[in-house]
Design an enzyme around this catalytic site. Sequence first.
Site, short mmCIF file in Angstrom:
data_model
loop_
_atom_site.label_atom_id
_atom_site.label_comp_id
_atom_site.label_asym_id
_atom_site.label_seq_id
_atom_site.Cartn_x
_atom_site.Cartn_y
_atom_site.Cartn_z
CD GLU A 295 1.14 3.17 -6.05
OE1 GLU A 295 0.05 3.14 -5.45
OE2 GLU A 295 2.23 2.98 -5.47
CE LYS A 360 -3.30 0.04 -3.32
NZ LYS A 360 -2.32 1.00 -2.76
CB CYS A 413 1.28 0.21 -3.52
SG CYS A 413 2.19 0.85 -2.09
#
Length: 536
Positions: A295, A360, A413
């Site tokens: 990430e 995201k 994440c």
Amino acid sequence: MTIPDRLRAAALAIILTWGWKRAVIALLAGALSVLATAPFNAWPVLFLTFPVMVFLIDGAGAGRWRGVPAAAMAGWWFGLGFFVPGLYWIGYAFLVDASTFAWLLPLAILGLPAYLALFTALGFALARLIWTRDGSRVIALAVCLTITEWLRGQVLTGFPWNAFGYALSEPLALAQTASLIGLWGMTFLTVAIFASPAALIDGGSRRRSAWIAPVAAIVALIAMGAFGVVRLSRHPTLTVANAKLRIMQPDLQQDEKFNYSAKAAVMQKYLTLSDRASGPQSTGVRDANILIWPESAFPFFLTREADVMAQIADLLPKGTVLITGSVRAPDLPPGTKITRAYNSIYVIDHDGTVLSIYDKLHLVPFGEFLPLQDWMEKLGFVQLTKVSGGFIPGTLRRTMAIPGAPRALPLLCYEVIFPADLAARDDRPGWIVNLTNDGWFGISTGPYQHLQQARLRAVEQGLPVVRAANTGISAVIDPLGRIVAQLGLGVEGVLDSTLPAAIAPTIYARFGDIPAAIIVAAALFLVFRRRLAKPG
């Protein structure tokens, strides 16, 4: 003196305790319960600490308003004891830029646990409202804590980290029950099983009914283990033909990762590490057709750096694609100042072409955005990533096409800790790719807990999970939760692996939380029946 008699004496001491001593008992019981989480996984300790919850609620009956406030306070102290040592590692993130954020360290270490403990307090309070005088009160507690743990995963974007159900994710045979009832069903079983010894204090020491709950709990554990052993034996790890993975774990410090002046050094490290031979027969990146970076891999907007895109194209042999995290600038007219960005995943072909992008959706509060962003920024606050205006959330969760492999579900994440953060059921992926940067949290228990939660998603869905983490723990996990390959915490290196194949959709994948909801509803009905028969 028999076991129930000894337990009854200890229980009475807790039940009759009041004031600060009661708070200390709850706090210590919560703190000891952390030993059931990763990396310790010492879940038998809960047979000692969870009955304390029952005794604390028993003793709350001496308080005002049917003991509900006293039960809530006991629950809050238990929750605080559980969450402070369980989440202490969040404080590391505030030391990455200590000059800006160190003053917030006490708020991170104590404030967040104090907030999360409100859900435990609510669970205790609700349980006290439907409390009974026999072993069914253990079920009442399991019902109420399951509901409030679920709420913890929903309210204010949710944070279901270290939900009680994860205690039964080790050994792996026990975790297989998650394929049927998911995390929230596992949470109900965890509380019901480990709180069951509290029923031994009911009635006389020779009363057989006092043993029903603990014996049922042992039978449930044995049944879960047997189911898991059979399931694991029936599903050996199979692999996707011709899908070869290489995960690059750079172990970069956070000050390098977000420093534009380190651009050349960061890229050189990524390129060199990605093409490193992993053994005497290795040919570097040519061993893989899917290269994966973690990430937020770059201290810049990836696709706006032509030289970097050219370096990536030079690295990738024909037939190999790169899956990487990166911040992404929104589409704006030329010359417009960029004030906000997406946290994204790119799929890049061997010629530098961007094949697919995922933005995201589930952003981290205070890390990627601030509640009441504009107002808090005017007061001088900024989130940890220092992106003015906060990150922009994506709009759609969908699978991504990956050349040479089945379609993948991208998760960035902590999106992986939310059981419901999945694509529509008519868009079932062949695997989950989870890119993360746990470098914020140093060498601590946090990354182990993160891996544990990702592993349970694999079991729930019957899908392999592939994790690429900046500082670890990178891993390839098969659809039953077996760790096929792994790079440890704080290690720089590459991880080569085949891609495990998915299995048929599990019951949880098909029906979601419906089975767990049915269990909780049936248990609640049982409690109400017992309560009507024996008012508490």
